[in-house]
Write a protein that holds these residues in place. Structure first.
Motif, PDB file in Angstrom:
ATOM      1  N   ASP A  18       0.861  -1.169   0.000  1.00 12.06           N
ATOM      2  CA  ASP A  18       0.000   0.000   0.000  1.00 12.06           C
ATOM      3  C   ASP A  18       0.904   1.228   0.000  1.00 12.06           C
ATOM      4  N   PHE A  19       0.945   1.940  -1.134  1.00 12.55           N
ATOM      5  CA  PHE A  19       1.685   3.198  -1.213  1.00 12.55           C
ATOM      6  C   PHE A  19       0.733   4.295  -0.740  1.00 12.55           C
ATOM      7  N   ILE A  50       3.995   1.581   2.413  1.00 10.36           N
ATOM      8  CA  ILE A  50       5.147   2.404   2.059  1.00 10.36           C
ATOM      9  C   ILE A  50       4.680   3.859   1.994  1.00 10.36           C
ATOM     10  N   ASP A  51       5.243   4.688   2.858  1.00  7.57           N
ATOM     11  CA  ASP A  51       4.926   6.118   2.881  1.00  7.57           C
ATOM     12  C   ASP A  51       5.670   6.784   1.718  1.00  7.57           C
ATOM     13  N   VAL A  52       4.921   7.322   0.748  1.00 10.31           N
ATOM     14  CA  VAL A  52       5.555   7.896  -0.446  1.00 10.31           C
ATOM     15  C   VAL A  52       6.359   9.151  -0.122  1.00 10.31           C
ATOM     16  N   ALA A  59       8.549   4.843  -4.586  1.00  9.52           N
ATOM     17  CA  ALA A  59       7.310   5.221  -5.269  1.00  9.52           C
ATOM     18  C   ALA A  59       7.582   5.535  -6.736  1.00  9.52           C
ATOM     19  N   ALA A  60       8.665   6.259  -7.006  1.00  6.62           N
ATOM     20  CA  ALA A  60       9.008   6.604  -8.388  1.00  6.62           C
ATOM     21  C   ALA A  60       9.376   5.363  -9.197  1.00  6.62           C
ATOM     22  N   ALA A  61      10.071   4.423  -8.563  1.00  3.37           N
ATOM     23  CA  ALA A  61      10.490   3.204  -9.265  1.00  3.37           C
ATOM     24  C   ALA A  61       9.291   2.414  -9.770  1.00  3.37           C
ATOM     25  N   ILE A  67      -2.313   8.279  -4.887  1.00  2.00           N
ATOM     26  CA  ILE A  67      -2.357   7.443  -3.692  1.00  2.00           C
ATOM     27  C   ILE A  67      -3.780   7.402  -3.162  1.00  2.00           C
ATOM     28  N   PRO A  68      -4.184   6.340  -2.540  1.00  2.00           N
ATOM     29  CA  PRO A  68      -3.381   5.129  -2.357  1.00  2.00           C
ATOM     30  C   PRO A  68      -3.234   4.348  -3.661  1.00  2.00           C
TER      31      PRO A  68
END
Length: 100
Positions: A18-19, A50-52, A59-61, A67-68
């Motif tokens: 979960d971003f 994962i906290d963006v 997150a970029a990768a 979000i979410p």
């Protein structure tokens, strides 16, 4: 036990990521949904958040642009992804499809 993000997503056990961000209302709505899913799937899946804002490179990768965003990984591959709030029943079905 896997300790890093890359180890978890390479696992044969499905890993739902979960971003999210703390300031995001829909992200906060996902917390009880994910807890419900974890209670029902148990060890059949890993669920991590994962906290963006704290992990912008991760997150970029994975090209997380809203979000979410939920991404299901298995053996290092993206098996499913969706942005927005997803209900527990749908998440359970998706995890069941890929469980070992």
């Amino acid at each position: 036990m896997a300790t890093s993000f890359s180890e978890l997503i390479k696992s044969p056990t499905p890993t739902l990521v979960d971003f999210y961000a703390d300031w995001c209302g829909p992200c906060r709505a996902m917390k009880p949904i994910l807890e419900q899913v974890k209670d029902s799937v148990g060890d059949n899946a890993n669920i991590i958040k994962i906290d963006v804002d704290k992990n912008p490179k991760v997150a970029a990768a994975y090209q997380v642009q809203s979000i979410p965003t939920l991404i299901l990984f298995q053996n290092g591959q993206v098996k499913w992804r969706q942005a927005g709030v997803v209900q527990a029943a749908q998440l359970k079905q998706i995890i069941q499809r890929f469980k070992s």
